[in-house]
Design an enzyme around this catalytic site. Sequence first.
Site, PDB file in Angstrom:
ATOM      1  N   GLY A  77       0.833  -1.191   0.000  1.00  0.00           N
ATOM      2  CA  GLY A  77       0.000   0.000   0.000  1.00  0.00           C
ATOM      3  C   GLY A  77       0.869   1.243   0.000  1.00  0.00           C
ATOM      4  O   GLY A  77       2.008   1.207   0.457  1.00  0.00           O
ATOM      5  N   SER A  78       0.335   2.363  -0.504  1.00  0.00           N
ATOM      6  CA  SER A  78       1.075   3.616  -0.432  1.00  0.00           C
ATOM      7  C   SER A  78       0.769   4.315   0.895  1.00  0.00           C
ATOM      8  O   SER A  78      -0.056   3.862   1.676  1.00  0.00           O
ATOM      9  CB  SER A  78       0.714   4.501  -1.628  1.00  0.00           C
ATOM     10  OG  SER A  78       1.204   3.905  -2.811  1.00  0.00           O
ATOM     11  N   GLY A  79       1.469   5.418   1.137  1.00  0.00           N
ATOM     12  CA  GLY A  79       1.294   6.132   2.400  1.00  0.00           C
ATOM     13  C   GLY A  79       2.418   5.866   3.377  1.00  0.00           C
ATOM     14  O   GLY A  79       2.400   6.356   4.501  1.00  0.00           O
ATOM     15  N   HIS A  80       3.415   5.079   2.943  1.00  0.00           N
ATOM     16  CA  HIS A  80       4.550   4.749   3.811  1.00  0.00           C
ATOM     17  C   HIS A  80       5.840   5.424   3.333  1.00  0.00           C
ATOM     18  O   HIS A  80       6.928   5.024   3.729  1.00  0.00           O
ATOM     19  CB  HIS A  80       4.778   3.237   3.836  1.00  0.00           C
ATOM     20  CG  HIS A  80       3.582   2.454   4.232  1.00  0.00           C
ATOM     21  ND1 HIS A  80       2.965   2.628   5.445  1.00  0.00           N
ATOM     22  CD2 HIS A  80       2.871   1.499   3.588  1.00  0.00           C
ATOM     23  CE1 HIS A  80       1.930   1.810   5.526  1.00  0.00           C
ATOM     24  NE2 HIS A  80       1.843   1.116   4.409  1.00  0.00           N
ATOM     25  N   LYS A 106       5.730  -7.481   2.767  1.00  0.00           N
ATOM     26  CA  LYS A 106       5.387  -7.256   4.172  1.00  0.00           C
ATOM     27  C   LYS A 106       4.238  -8.193   4.516  1.00  0.00           C
ATOM     28  O   LYS A 106       3.293  -8.334   3.742  1.00  0.00           O
ATOM     29  CB  LYS A 106       4.982  -5.797   4.419  1.00  0.00           C
ATOM     30  CG  LYS A 106       6.117  -4.802   4.134  1.00  0.00           C
ATOM     31  CD  LYS A 106       5.963  -3.467   4.840  1.00  0.00           C
ATOM     32  CE  LYS A 106       4.749  -2.674   4.426  1.00  0.00           C
ATOM     33  NZ  LYS A 106       4.617  -2.420   2.991  1.00  0.00           N
ATOM     34  N   ASP A 132      -1.338  -8.172   0.978  1.00  0.00           N
ATOM     35  CA  ASP A 132      -0.074  -8.214   0.244  1.00  0.00           C
ATOM     36  C   ASP A 132       0.309  -9.651  -0.081  1.00  0.00           C
ATOM     37  O   ASP A 132       0.705  -9.966  -1.206  1.00  0.00           O
ATOM     38  CB  ASP A 132       1.044  -7.550   1.060  1.00  0.00           C
ATOM     39  CG  ASP A 132       0.820  -6.060   1.231  1.00  0.00           C
ATOM     40  OD1 ASP A 132      -0.222  -5.681   1.792  1.00  0.00           O
ATOM     41  OD2 ASP A 132       1.679  -5.275   0.782  1.00  0.00           O
ATOM     42  N   HIS A 168      -0.591   1.266   9.648  1.00  0.00           N
ATOM     43  CA  HIS A 168      -1.810   1.689   8.961  1.00  0.00           C
ATOM     44  C   HIS A 168      -2.809   2.225   9.962  1.00  0.00           C
ATOM     45  O   HIS A 168      -3.973   2.379   9.665  1.00  0.00           O
ATOM     46  CB  HIS A 168      -2.456   0.523   8.216  1.00  0.00           C
ATOM     47  CG  HIS A 168      -1.515  -0.221   7.344  1.00  0.00           C
ATOM     48  ND1 HIS A 168      -0.760  -1.262   7.810  1.00  0.00           N
ATOM     49  CD2 HIS A 168      -1.182  -0.036   6.059  1.00  0.00           C
ATOM     50  CE1 HIS A 168       0.000  -1.713   6.818  1.00  0.00           C
ATOM     51  NE2 HIS A 168      -0.229  -0.994   5.761  1.00  0.00           N
TER      52      HIS A 168
END
Lengths: 207, 207, 329, 329
Positions: free
Chosen positions: C52-55, C103, C108, C217
């Site tokens: 996921g993005s946002g990391h 991860k 994922d 998250h």
Amino acid sequence: MAVGVLEVKETVRRLSEIIIENEVYFCDLDSVAGDGDFGASIAKGFREVLKEIDDIDTDSISSFIRGCAMIIMEHCGGASGPIWGSAFMAASRSVKGKENLEVSDIAEMFDAGVAGIQKRGGAKQGDKTLLDALIPATEALQKAGEEGKDVKEAFADATKAAQEGAEYTKTIVAAKGRASYLGDRSLNHPDAGAMAIGVIMKELTEG
Amino acid sequence: MAVGVLEVKETVRRLSEIIIENEVYFCDLDSVAGDGDFGASIAKGFREVLKEIDDIDTDSISSFIRGCAMIIMEHCGGASGPIWGSAFMAASRSVKGKENLEVSDIAEMFDAGVAGIQKRGGAKQGDKTLLDALIPATEALQKAGEEGKDVKEAFADATKAAQEGAEYTKTIVAAKGRASYLGDRSLNHPDAGAMAIGVIMKELTEG
Amino acid sequence: MKKIINNLETIVLEMCEGIVKAHPELELIPRYQIVKRKDIDQNKVSLVSGGGSGHEPAHAGFVGEGMLTAAVCGDVFASPSTPQVYNALEEVATDKGILLIIKNYSGDCMNFDAAAEMAEDSDINVECVYVNDDVAVEDSLFTVGRRGVAGTVFVHKIAGAAAEAGADLAEVKRIAQKTIDNTKSIGFALDSCTVPSKGTPTFTLEDDEIEFGVGIHGEPGIERQKITNSDELAKQMLDKVLAELDLGADKDCAIIVNGLGATPLMELYLLNNSITKQLNERDIDVYKTYVGNYMTALDMAGASITVLELDDELKKYLDASANTPGFKQ
Amino acid sequence: MKKIINNLETIVLEMCEGIVKAHPELELIPRYQIVKRKDIDQNKVSLVSGGGSGHEPAHAGFVGEGMLTAAVCGDVFASPSTPQVYNALEEVATDKGILLIIKNYSGDCMNFDAAAEMAEDSDINVECVYVNDDVAVEDSLFTVGRRGVAGTVFVHKIAGAAAEAGADLAEVKRIAQKTIDNTKSIGFALDSCTVPSKGTPTFTLEDDEIEFGVGIHGEPGIERQKITNSDELAKQMLDKVLAELDLGADKDCAIIVNGLGATPLMELYLLNNSITKQLNERDIDVYKTYVGNYMTALDMAGASITVLELDDELKKYLDASANTPGFKQ
Ligand SMILES: Nc1ncnc2c1ncn2[C@@H]1O[C@H](COP(=O)(O)OP(=O)(O)O)[C@@H](O)[C@H]1O
Ligand SMILES: Nc1ncnc2c1ncn2[C@@H]1O[C@H](COP(=O)(O)OP(=O)(O)O)[C@@H](O)[C@H]1O
Ligand SMILES: [Mg+2]
Ligand SMILES: [Mg+2]
Ligand SMILES: [Mg+2]
Ligand SMILES: [Mg+2]
């Protein structure tokens, strides 16, 4: 009532206490148009003055004030370190050789302090800095000296002048210090340093 | 009433609408113990399904569902892409060669979907996932088929079973999915996916 | 919600474009949101990660010399889809094969596994490792196991150095797995993040509360507790992390003091002071320290600590140079 | 206020200790909060900068090869004292002299100037430059002039490269001044920072408001306005900044898309996409792009853009390698 080195020491002690008591208030004043640290900056230095006050050389009024100047310069943060430090340093020079201060000597000392600040910071009256309170206070002391008033009366006059000067800073646009970045938006807010001079003079006068 | 490819297509259209209408609600359900994106993840995929639905091959029920599976797999985010994608893919395989679906065929299709999800995600009943609603719903469909009920009645039974299954997830600790990181703290909250199955079955049944 | 954005639907795509514009040695495959090196060496194992993005900078910011070959960018906090990952594998396939660094999250794992299966069908040689460094989560046979958090950066770095050095796929995988086995992390949040599509904070903390053991998250952690000072936070984290490692007077470690997004470097360095001081008090030497935002959770305030137990082999690869947007040495 | 701290009085000192613990090539002089390189080359000009803390990685994070020789760390948002600066000058004095890089604030100017005067009395050769890149402030003869903000990082980088290359003091000063003359910045805040000693936000914005032209201490800017999207923010900033530069079809620039502390990299890269796109639409080429937290304002949410007009000389020094905690290339 003669003002000797012990009286000067007690006045600096009281001055330090006043500044520390007003730390948050002075910060709040600086947040309106500045960066909100003025109270913390000067309180930090004068807390150190209080801590070390009994170790400062009291051979003469001049050496005592010089000792304070060194502590202020090292421990006051921001613009306040050089401003208050150079004021004390210049004040110390102006009372060299004097064992007791008359009102006229005190006025002269204030005047030297003003000159010290101006040399360091390049500000003049009307730039919306603490000079707008300190210069009228100095003038009031000079006048009181000429009129032969005693220290207490002279300080009362100086307080009134400082407070009027501080009020006046609401009506002008800052030209020096962080508040100057605001342009016209600095209007209607007093300068934190000028307000502080008013508060300090008042509290010193009232004891 | 025979369920042919056009009926399946209309059902998928309605299913997509239900999911999109409930996007925020499904996100909220996922925020309690998950990461709050479940509604957005599936809505994104089914929005794409709606957009492309008239271009999907309707030669057979199987090819239509396979087309949906591909879109879901590509456009549903997170865990939902492979879960819903593999369910649709397996469902497509189970109806190969069939032109019309009886209740028993639909039950078989659900059963294949469950198996697809289990193969991909390794979860079993009681792990606090959407399987806890989907497996009871599948069993209800099977039973309804055996009892000779019609599609409408069968779906009503399946809805009831799915909703009970969703309720039941409140009482168990998550073993799969993000909620499992919570341990005992996942108790008392239903699983978002299971709740969604309940809502979807109900809305589909009510038309 | 206040964020610098244009359009909720295209956040990740626009971010990826901003990355390749700033780093011309990288390129973007827009349809699948894959950020990859322009130069791919057929004689080296390729490394692919993502999630996921946002990391950010994870993972696109770790693409480059000595680390990843490509990163697949899912939507905010959502795994990339199977077709996205599969296309990345096709793009970077080399004669020596690909290591997928995943991860350990259900989404994922499912998408990356499915893509790896598809790639094997196309005769691409793919191996997978699963990062699970978050000790906030109890590890057990009955659950999905532990989450992957900031320790992933060590896996990128060390496996990347092995691949860059020319190791074959089995060897790169062995070294990656060894890094995973020796890496433990834990974090805490002072404040929640706000997922853009939702628009409001994922959880709410009182003014004097923190979430200890939080996930990247916004997943809850071990417990909600009263806020405490830096030294005490360091102690709590180290107690948890060191219990899972075998660090003694004769073993070095490397650490990451990682910011979760909204916590400034000033506080991270202050926390590092507490952590390093206490490690030394426990007779543990820190061989290398990384302080900064490596694995963030959008605008979450808070930090995590990652400890990697080192041996000579891991040290060698950790020391190797790396040149990526988010990690240079 | 939620922060990772131990003690309000020792925040900066503990942070400095955290820095040197993470970066053993640096050392700390605790009494004066000076962070300096361990290895000082007598044959090179030394570069000293500093100012209030809370801007990390500025300035201690830019001490190292190719940038600063030492940074003097004042309290949060307060200039270091004259004795602090003077001691830094004594510590790093070399045969070739020292360049002092000062952000143009009254407090900093007064303290650094006073220290420079003291150093000259001790026969240390010191020159000063004053960074004033913030175009949010009107420049006029009657004011103290413009503030120094993120453009300072370019001055550290380019003057640092010149010093590292062996240039003499006059030459390093000339190049630093040339960088200053060609660097313009502007920023905006989505949310205020909280100064630790005060404990509450310096200013308050409504949920749909931003402060455009904000300073890096939370000083107000040009105006409080309604929040808008990334493209529009980029346009507003570029209109202001480009009006002060002479960039045309044949001139390159370098940019810093700088985070103010609490804004995550995801949003900065997205903003960079808007900025670079619009620069290209205006026929301006971006030679080099830096995206990240370089000059922060504690935990302020927001960003700034810095544009540096380049010529071949500046390009050469900008391209040179640098190895510091906060800036590596
Ligand atoms: N150049 C100057 N000359 C005289 N006084 C000044 C000057 N600049 C600032 N001041 C005074 O200092 C006060 C601010 O002090 P402080 O908050 O400690 O400084 P800083 O701007 O570094 O945060 C102002 O309110 C003003 O009265
Ligand atoms: N391994 C699994 N098998 C079946 N269903 C699962 C599994 N993991 C998660 N789920 C379902 O998916 C839902 C969450 O989906 P979503 O929010 O899209 O995933 P993510 O965890 O990637 O954010 C859960 O509520 C659960 O019902
Ligand atoms: Mg101030
Ligand atoms: Mg989810
Ligand atoms: Mg998710
Ligand atoms: Mg200040």
